[in-house]
Design a protein around this motif. Sequence first.
Motif, PDB file in Angstrom:
ATOM      1  N   PRO A  59      19.874 -89.701  16.905  1.00 59.87           N
ATOM      2  CA  PRO A  59      19.870 -90.404  18.197  1.00 59.87           C
ATOM      3  C   PRO A  59      20.005 -91.914  18.056  1.00 59.87           C
ATOM      4  N   ALA A  60      19.510 -92.478  16.964  1.00 52.96           N
ATOM      5  CA  ALA A  60      19.652 -93.925  16.759  1.00 52.96           C
ATOM      6  C   ALA A  60      21.118 -94.304  16.620  1.00 52.96           C
ATOM      7  N   ILE A  61      21.882 -93.492  15.892  1.00 50.72           N
ATOM      8  CA  ILE A  61      23.310 -93.757  15.734  1.00 50.72           C
ATOM      9  C   ILE A  61      24.025 -93.649  17.078  1.00 50.72           C
ATOM     10  N   ILE A  62      23.644 -92.667  17.889  1.00 49.44           N
ATOM     11  CA  ILE A  62      24.244 -92.519  19.222  1.00 49.44           C
ATOM     12  C   ILE A  62      24.003 -93.768  20.060  1.00 49.44           C
ATOM     13  N   ILE A  63      22.783 -94.285  20.016  1.00 44.52           N
ATOM     14  CA  ILE A  63      22.454 -95.489  20.804  1.00 44.52           C
ATOM     15  C   ILE A  63      23.258 -96.687  20.309  1.00 44.52           C
ATOM     16  N   ILE A  64      23.324 -96.872  19.006  1.00 41.90           N
ATOM     17  CA  ILE A  64      24.057 -98.013  18.438  1.00 41.90           C
ATOM     18  C   ILE A  64      25.538 -97.924  18.789  1.00 41.90           C
ATOM     19  N   GLU A  65      26.114 -96.739  18.654  1.00 46.85           N
ATOM     20  CA  GLU A  65      27.543 -96.588  18.956  1.00 46.85           C
ATOM     21  C   GLU A  65      27.820 -96.787  20.445  1.00 46.85           C
ATOM     22  N   ALA A  66      26.881 -96.385  21.293  1.00 41.54           N
ATOM     23  CA  ALA A  66      27.063 -96.579  22.738  1.00 41.54           C
ATOM     24  C   ALA A  66      26.983 -98.054  23.112  1.00 41.54           C
ATOM     25  N   VAL A  67      26.054 -98.791  22.495  1.00 46.33           N
ATOM     26  CA  VAL A  67      25.858-100.201  22.826  1.00 46.33           C
ATOM     27  C   VAL A  67      26.920-101.081  22.187  1.00 46.33           C
ATOM     28  N   TRP A  68      27.178-100.854  20.901  1.00 44.88           N
ATOM     29  CA  TRP A  68      28.094-101.728  20.161  1.00 44.88           C
ATOM     30  C   TRP A  68      29.557-101.355  20.364  1.00 44.88           C
ATOM     31  N   PHE A  69      29.842-100.046  20.411  1.00 48.66           N
ATOM     32  CA  PHE A  69      31.229 -99.599  20.395  1.00 48.66           C
ATOM     33  C   PHE A  69      31.645 -98.865  21.658  1.00 48.66           C
ATOM     34  N   SER A  70      30.798 -98.877  22.678  1.00 46.50           N
ATOM     35  CA  SER A  70      31.119 -98.235  23.956  1.00 46.50           C
ATOM     36  C   SER A  70      31.481 -96.759  23.775  1.00 46.50           C
ATOM     37  N   LYS A  71      30.803 -96.084  22.890  1.00 46.34           N
ATOM     38  CA  LYS A  71      31.128 -94.699  22.555  1.00 46.34           C
ATOM     39  C   LYS A  71      30.002 -93.780  23.020  1.00 46.34           C
ATOM     40  N   LEU A  72      30.324 -92.903  23.973  1.00 44.80           N
ATOM     41  CA  LEU A  72      29.318 -92.007  24.521  1.00 44.80           C
ATOM     42  C   LEU A  72      29.497 -90.594  23.978  1.00 44.80           C
ATOM     43  N   PRO A  73      28.392 -89.905  23.640  1.00 41.67           N
ATOM     44  CA  PRO A  73      28.483 -88.538  23.124  1.00 41.67           C
ATOM     45  C   PRO A  73      28.767 -87.537  24.237  1.00 41.67           C
ATOM     46  N   SER A  74      29.136 -86.341  23.854  1.00 41.31           N
ATOM     47  CA  SER A  74      29.351 -85.281  24.840  1.00 41.31           C
ATOM     48  C   SER A  74      28.004 -84.773  25.350  1.00 41.31           C
ATOM     49  N   ARG A  75      28.049 -84.001  26.433  1.00 40.73           N
ATOM     50  CA  ARG A  75      26.812 -83.456  27.002  1.00 40.73           C
ATOM     51  C   ARG A  75      26.106 -82.527  26.026  1.00 40.73           C
ATOM     52  N   LEU A  76      26.890 -81.726  25.304  1.00 40.60           N
ATOM     53  CA  LEU A  76      26.282 -80.814  24.332  1.00 40.60           C
ATOM     54  C   LEU A  76      25.585 -81.578  23.213  1.00 40.60           C
ATOM     55  N   GLU A  77      26.205 -82.668  22.762  1.00 40.24           N
ATOM     56  CA  GLU A  77      25.582 -83.477  21.723  1.00 40.24           C
ATOM     57  C   GLU A  77      24.284 -84.105  22.232  1.00 40.24           C
ATOM     58  N   LEU A  78      24.297 -84.571  23.472  1.00 42.61           N
ATOM     59  CA  LEU A  78      23.077 -85.124  24.053  1.00 42.61           C
ATOM     60  C   LEU A  78      21.985 -84.059  24.163  1.00 42.61           C
ATOM     61  N   ALA A  79      22.381 -82.839  24.527  1.00 39.23           N
ATOM     62  CA  ALA A  79      21.410 -81.749  24.624  1.00 39.23           C
ATOM     63  C   ALA A  79      20.804 -81.434  23.260  1.00 39.23           C
ATOM     64  N   ALA A  80      21.651 -81.422  22.221  1.00 40.34           N
ATOM     65  CA  ALA A  80      21.157 -81.148  20.867  1.00 40.34           C
ATOM     66  C   ALA A  80      20.194 -82.241  20.413  1.00 40.34           C
ATOM     67  N   VAL A  81      20.540 -83.495  20.693  1.00 42.89           N
ATOM     68  CA  VAL A  81      19.673 -84.606  20.317  1.00 42.89           C
ATOM     69  C   VAL A  81      18.363 -84.556  21.090  1.00 42.89           C
ATOM     70  N   ALA A  82      18.431 -84.191  22.362  1.00 44.31           N
ATOM     71  CA  ALA A  82      17.207 -84.054  23.160  1.00 44.31           C
ATOM     72  C   ALA A  82      16.291 -82.989  22.561  1.00 44.31           C
ATOM     73  N   LEU A  83      16.892 -81.880  22.104  1.00 44.52           N
ATOM     74  CA  LEU A  83      16.108 -80.809  21.494  1.00 44.52           C
ATOM     75  C   LEU A  83      15.413 -81.296  20.228  1.00 44.52           C
ATOM     76  N   LEU A  84      16.132 -82.030  19.380  1.00 46.34           N
ATOM     77  CA  LEU A  84      15.513 -82.490  18.134  1.00 46.34           C
ATOM     78  C   LEU A  84      14.435 -83.542  18.415  1.00 46.34           C
ATOM     79  N   CYS A  85      14.638 -84.377  19.430  1.00 48.42           N
ATOM     80  CA  CYS A  85      13.621 -85.367  19.790  1.00 48.42           C
ATOM     81  C   CYS A  85      12.353 -84.688  20.308  1.00 48.42           C
ATOM     82  N   ILE A  86      12.526 -83.623  21.117  1.00 45.59           N
ATOM     83  CA  ILE A  86      11.378 -82.848  21.594  1.00 45.59           C
ATOM     84  C   ILE A  86      10.630 -82.245  20.409  1.00 45.59           C
ATOM     85  N   GLY A  87      11.386 -81.712  19.448  1.00 42.12           N
ATOM     86  CA  GLY A  87      10.767 -81.117  18.271  1.00 42.12           C
ATOM     87  C   GLY A  87       9.977 -82.122  17.460  1.00 42.12           C
TER      88      GLY A  87
END
Length: 351
Positions: free
Chosen positions: A110-138
């Motif tokens: 998730p840290a890489i996702i945040i950095i890429e979104a802020v620095w490189f304007s790169k947003l993940p897909s919904r499925l990737e966000l769901a997977a990251v949400a699951l691992l963060c919950i875990g």
Amino acid sequence: MAALTGNQMKAVLYILLNVGSGTSIVFANKIVLSVYKFHFVYALTLIHTAVTMVGMWSFAGIGLYQRKPLKAKQILPLAAAFVGYIVFWNLSLQLNSVGFYQLSKILIAPAIIIIEAVWFSKLPSRLELAAVALLCIGVTLATVSDSEVTANLPGMLMSGLAIWTTSIYQIWAGSKQKEYQVSSMQLMDNYCPYAAGLLCMLVPIFEPLGFNSMVKTSQQDTLLNFNYTPAIVGAIALTAVLGLLVSLSTFLVIGATSSLTYNVMGHLKTVMILAGGFVLFDESMPPKKLAGVLCALGGIIWYSGLKMQRKAAPGGGGSASKAVPGRSPPPAGTEAEPLIAISSDKVRSAA
């Protein structure tokens, strides 16, 4: 059952070497830092870096890769990020349990996702966000009620710094390889000397050397006066050799198999390290924590699978992420490896 060919046998041996060294180095470092109380993290990192640097020169000498010199201004930022993430992970391992240390590494995704979104304007897909949400919950389930974690704010801080510096390092390492047209081994060959130089400056700043004999300190308060028993020296040497073996075996495995195989190995090492912390260091594993660990592992395996599918898609799967309207697209090569802390495994102590 058909017999393994020579190449298949080599691949199996490389995999065993990588899994063995990548798992062992975490426990070896934990023993050095916490059991033997060698709390000189910068000095330990310098030893590891120096051994890796000499090892890289040896690998180049026997033809495993060809050296490609880069300019200092090209490589210094990466060397600084490398030093930062190794030092912070060693401090995290010193202050935290092995289980929390390994679970923290899962949060690199998730840290890489945040950095890429802020620095490189790169947003993940919904499925990737769901997977990251699951691992963060875990990770939250596994750690929020852990008394060792909630009472250890310095350890949590070091883990947080390690996660962000590792994420920056991974993004830079991927982009620099493409920008300068070098392999991971060639890149490591270039930044190791600069990293060693930076650590030579940091050791006397952050750690007591013990040159001043007028100051009365206990035997273990300074680097030079530490009680270096054969067991401690052997343990430190073992961690340095394991770090070099991780670097070598990573290169050999990826060359002999595929990134998917290495991805699966990364998850196997995570499971083994978590289990080893429970067995070797008597770390508790109540049902809630176990459920959190399994949830986090499920999330990271799902996320890695999605990343592998994107890489396998025509054109590198760039359509899976969306650029933010009105902002420039991410530069080529910013795609991070789907392996959690693969760079840490490559080098040494964050395996």
